[in-house]
Design a protein around this motif. Sequence first.
Motif, PDB file in Angstrom:
ATOM      1  N   GLN A  61      -9.257  -4.556  10.872  1.00 13.26           N
ATOM      2  CA  GLN A  61      -8.328  -3.600  10.271  1.00 13.26           C
ATOM      3  C   GLN A  61      -7.104  -4.323   9.705  1.00 13.26           C
ATOM      4  OE1 GLN A  61      -7.213  -0.562  13.060  1.00 13.26           O
ATOM      5  NE2 GLN A  61      -5.576   0.251  11.764  1.00 13.26           N
ATOM      6  N   HIS A  90       0.814  -1.213   0.000  1.00 14.21           N
ATOM      7  CA  HIS A  90       0.000   0.000   0.000  1.00 14.21           C
ATOM      8  C   HIS A  90       0.853   1.271   0.000  1.00 14.21           C
ATOM      9  CE1 HIS A  90      -3.599  -2.348   0.482  1.00 14.21           C
ATOM     10  NE2 HIS A  90      -3.057  -2.969   1.488  1.00 14.21           N
ATOM     11  N   LYS A  95      -2.467   1.614   8.479  1.00 12.04           N
ATOM     12  CA  LYS A  95      -2.818   2.667   7.528  1.00 12.04           C
ATOM     13  C   LYS A  95      -4.289   2.618   7.119  1.00 12.04           C
ATOM     14  CE  LYS A  95       1.255   4.564   7.192  1.00 12.04           C
ATOM     15  NZ  LYS A  95       1.476   5.958   7.685  1.00 12.04           N
ATOM     16  N   HIS A  96      -5.014   1.621   7.575  1.00 14.95           N
ATOM     17  CA  HIS A  96      -6.419   1.480   7.227  1.00 14.95           C
ATOM     18  C   HIS A  96      -7.319   2.070   8.312  1.00 14.95           C
ATOM     19  CE1 HIS A  96      -4.655  -1.387   4.379  1.00 14.95           C
ATOM     20  NE2 HIS A  96      -5.777  -1.263   3.690  1.00 14.95           N
ATOM     21  N   HIS A  97      -8.600   2.159   7.991  1.00 15.10           N
ATOM     22  CA  HIS A  97      -9.596   2.688   8.933  1.00 15.10           C
ATOM     23  C   HIS A  97      -9.542   1.890  10.232  1.00 15.10           C
ATOM     24  CE1 HIS A  97     -13.443   3.918  10.619  1.00 15.10           C
ATOM     25  NE2 HIS A  97     -13.606   4.791   9.641  1.00 15.10           N
ATOM     26  N   ALA A 105     -11.017   2.866   2.454  1.00 18.14           N
ATOM     27  CA  ALA A 105     -10.222   2.904   3.683  1.00 18.14           C
ATOM     28  C   ALA A 105     -10.190   1.578   4.425  1.00 18.14           C
ATOM     29  CB  ALA A 105     -10.765   3.990   4.610  1.00 18.14           C
ATOM     30  N   PHE A 106     -11.081   0.638   4.084  1.00 10.42           N
ATOM     31  CA  PHE A 106     -11.139  -0.647   4.781  1.00 10.42           C
ATOM     32  C   PHE A 106     -10.414  -1.747   4.033  1.00 10.42           C
ATOM     33  CE2 PHE A 106     -14.624  -0.657   1.775  1.00 10.42           C
ATOM     34  CZ  PHE A 106     -14.561  -1.927   1.228  1.00 10.42           C
ATOM     35  N   CYS A 107     -10.082  -1.527   2.761  1.00 15.89           N
ATOM     36  CA  CYS A 107      -9.733  -2.620   1.855  1.00 15.89           C
ATOM     37  C   CYS A 107      -8.231  -2.859   1.786  1.00 15.89           C
ATOM     38  CB  CYS A 107     -10.281  -2.330   0.464  1.00 15.89           C
ATOM     39  SG  CYS A 107     -10.036  -3.685  -0.701  1.00 15.89           S
ATOM     40  N   ASN A 108      -7.846  -4.119   1.742  1.00 15.86           N
ATOM     41  CA  ASN A 108      -6.438  -4.495   1.717  1.00 15.86           C
ATOM     42  C   ASN A 108      -5.922  -4.769   0.305  1.00 15.86           C
ATOM     43  OD1 ASN A 108      -4.131  -4.879   3.373  1.00 15.86           O
ATOM     44  ND2 ASN A 108      -4.233  -7.080   3.013  1.00 15.86           N
ATOM     45  N   LYS A 142      -0.987   4.528   0.516  1.00 23.78           N
ATOM     46  CA  LYS A 142      -1.524   4.869   1.830  1.00 23.78           C
ATOM     47  C   LYS A 142      -0.450   5.432   2.768  1.00 23.78           C
ATOM     48  CE  LYS A 142      -5.467   1.708   1.864  1.00 23.78           C
ATOM     49  NZ  LYS A 142      -5.428   1.197   0.505  1.00 23.78           N
TER      50      LYS A 142
END
Length: 327
Positions: free
Chosen positions: A266, A24, A270-272, A99-102, A27
């Motif tokens: 999570q 990412h 770096k994610h929500h 924001a949730f996705c990997n 991000k």
Amino acid sequence: MVTIIDTTALQEAPANGAEARPRHPEKAHRPDNPVQRKPAWIRVKAPTSPVYRETMDVVRSNKLVTVCEEAGCPNIGGCWSKKHASFMILGDTCTRACAFCNVRTGMPGPVDGEEPIRVAEAVATMGLNHVVITSVDRDDLDDGGAGHFAAVIRAIRERSPSTTVEVLTPDFLRKDGALEIVVEARPDVFNHNLETVPSKYLTVRPGARYFHSIRLLQRVKEIDPTMFTKSGIMVGLGEERNEVLQLMDDLRSADVDFLTVGQYLQPTKKHHPVMGFVTPEEFKAYEKIAYAKGFLKVSASPLTRSSHHAGEDFEDLKRARAAKMTR
């Protein structure tokens, strides 16, 4: 003993020995959100079955991508040990940055015209009775990838006529005619996830539009009233209970048959962030309410994911519809 595993570790190291690349980089500018310790009720077994390795070998030998790996699904060990896999077509790079996705975000490569054949071959090799086909968002394509979805469905039908096909599609936002292309290929289940309640879209799913997604699911039923429709959400993103109940009503107004509700986990700092862990008892309450609102099938639990137990759930859907029609 049950081991809690970090599913992101399963996907970081390429199976062919190539050097791992950062998942990412896009991000990097986001603030760090510490990943919370998971509660005792969220437990998954580390994959040890030889069948798990066999499934991985089929995926690798056909040069395919699975959402199981790309999204860091916590159920990968159990599903792959039963030769269940959800294939992710159209590459491993998404044009959106939810924001949730990997799944990796960036500019995707060209569409692989041979992918439908390889997916169909993998389905036949694994002897799948039911298969889930999903994709990244491809806002760069004129049809959002709809034609490719249809090609994959046709290839599976030709190679494995008895296999039922479930698609989990993007929203095809601003892609006129795209939805119709997929529906006309006649998947057995059309799934499109809302992911969260409308008040969270700006921070969780900023590239999407809640009511467009509702309308897309409604449109499927208008084109083919016999096709099963399905949608899913994550909880633990800061939503209120009454918002979840209103979302259920919105889906029922679109005549959606099947609802999945799972706990948001999570992927990285770096994610929500997880705003709360929903207890198994609360999930059970959501399930009971959803059935009361008229869904034919509901799956609600901390580890529920959209494609988890999809084959068994499809059989339940058919039985539920048949029972409803005989009343």
